[in-house]
Scaffold this active site. Structure first.
Site, PDB file in Angstrom:
ATOM      1  N   TYR A 199      -6.642  14.785  -9.738  1.00 47.44           N
ATOM      2  CA  TYR A 199      -5.743  13.969 -10.559  1.00 47.44           C
ATOM      3  C   TYR A 199      -4.689  14.842 -11.238  1.00 47.44           C
ATOM      4  CZ  TYR A 199      -4.309  10.480 -14.035  1.00 47.44           C
ATOM      5  OH  TYR A 199      -3.592   9.610 -14.810  1.00 47.44           O
ATOM      6  N   ASP A 235       0.876  -1.171   0.000  1.00 46.34           N
ATOM      7  CA  ASP A 235       0.000   0.000   0.000  1.00 46.34           C
ATOM      8  C   ASP A 235       0.914   1.222   0.000  1.00 46.34           C
ATOM      9  OD1 ASP A 235      -1.705   2.098   0.468  1.00 46.34           O
ATOM     10  OD2 ASP A 235      -2.470   1.357   2.391  1.00 46.34           O
TER      11      ASP A 235
END
Length: 262
Positions: free
Chosen positions: A167, A59
């Site tokens: 983004y 992760d």
């Protein structure tokens, strides 16, 4: 710098552009440490590739998870004797959301943090931990090169669409940090190259509807299609092998510029 008999870390390496990169490194004789969240896919991939590949469930939003994967990778490097020569920071998410939704509510900070933590923080955390080990390599080329960092930005860094503020912010930051990172690492013989792809065939773009895909095709110059994963991985290979590529952002987009409206 050659790929053969060198070790490379690829985050997001179990699917899409990362998977193509893993396969390209492996076919070039490299050793690959594959990091991804999908343990089942990663395990199957290692079964296919054999002894020159390992998989770790990572992760990238967790410093501890990255630390554990770096430690295991370096233990593997110690056994194989194949230096850690590069890292490809390919883990990323989209999660589109507009600044104000149709109900008049602002974008949530949870949504913003989700994108920034993976695309930006995860990239920086991964790279900072990996380059500390690459800097200890003996020179791998006559120029004294010790490693290479491949970052993944996006065409959204330059012409993001509605709903891509988070983004675009994350990928714009990746593009912006390329040169200062290259300057920081130059004294160690470590290069930094960023690739900014446009629409490529991937798990993320597979979710696009037919209407959106047709709209995007209208602003494609040539070729009129999405990029193929192997075209991305070919550019990664060039970034590794061509020592004059450093501190630069390469747009891999077929001259496509993303539209403001679909």
């Amino acid at each position: 710098m050659k790929i053969q008999d060198r070790t490379f870390i690829v985050t997001g390496g179990a699917s899409g552009l990362g998977l193509a990169t893993v396969q390209d490194f492996h076919s070039s004789g490299g050793y690959v440490s594959i990091w991804d969240m999908n343990a089942d896919t990663g395990a199957k991939l290692v079964d296919q590739l054999g002894s020159r590949a390992v998989f770790y469930e990572v992760d990238v939003t967790s410093t501890e998870s990255i630390e554990a994967a770096v430690k295991k990778t370096m233990e593997w490097v110690g056994k194989t004797g194949k230096e850690l020569a590069g890292v490809v920071a390919g883990a990323g998410v989209g999660n589109p959301a507009k600044m104000i939704d149709r109900n008049g509510d602002p974008i949530t900070m949870d949504s913003i943090d989700f994108v920034l933590n993976i695309n930006l923080r995860g990239t920086l955390d991964t790279v900072r931990q990996c380059v500390a080990h690459m800097a200890k390599n003996k020179p791998l080329t006559p120029d004294g090169e010790r490693g290479v960092v491949i970052l993944v930005s996006s065409s959204a860094a330059f012409d993001g669409q509605p709903g891509q503020v988070s983004y675009a912010a994350s990928k714009g930051a990746v593009a912006s940090m390329t040169l200062p990172m290259a300057r920081d690492l130059a004294r160690y013989g470590i290069r930094v190259v960023t690739i900014a792809p446009s629409l490529f065939e991937s798990r993320m773009t597979a979710m696009l509807g037919e209407k959106a895909r047709k709209s995007l095709e209208k602003v494609m110059e040539f070729p009129v299609r999405a990029g193929k994963p192997e075209e991305f991985s070919r550019m990664v290979k060039e970034g590794v092998e061509n020592s004059m590529l450093n501190g630069t952002v390469i747009r891999l987009d077929g001259a496509m510029r993303m539209p403001s409206k679909m």
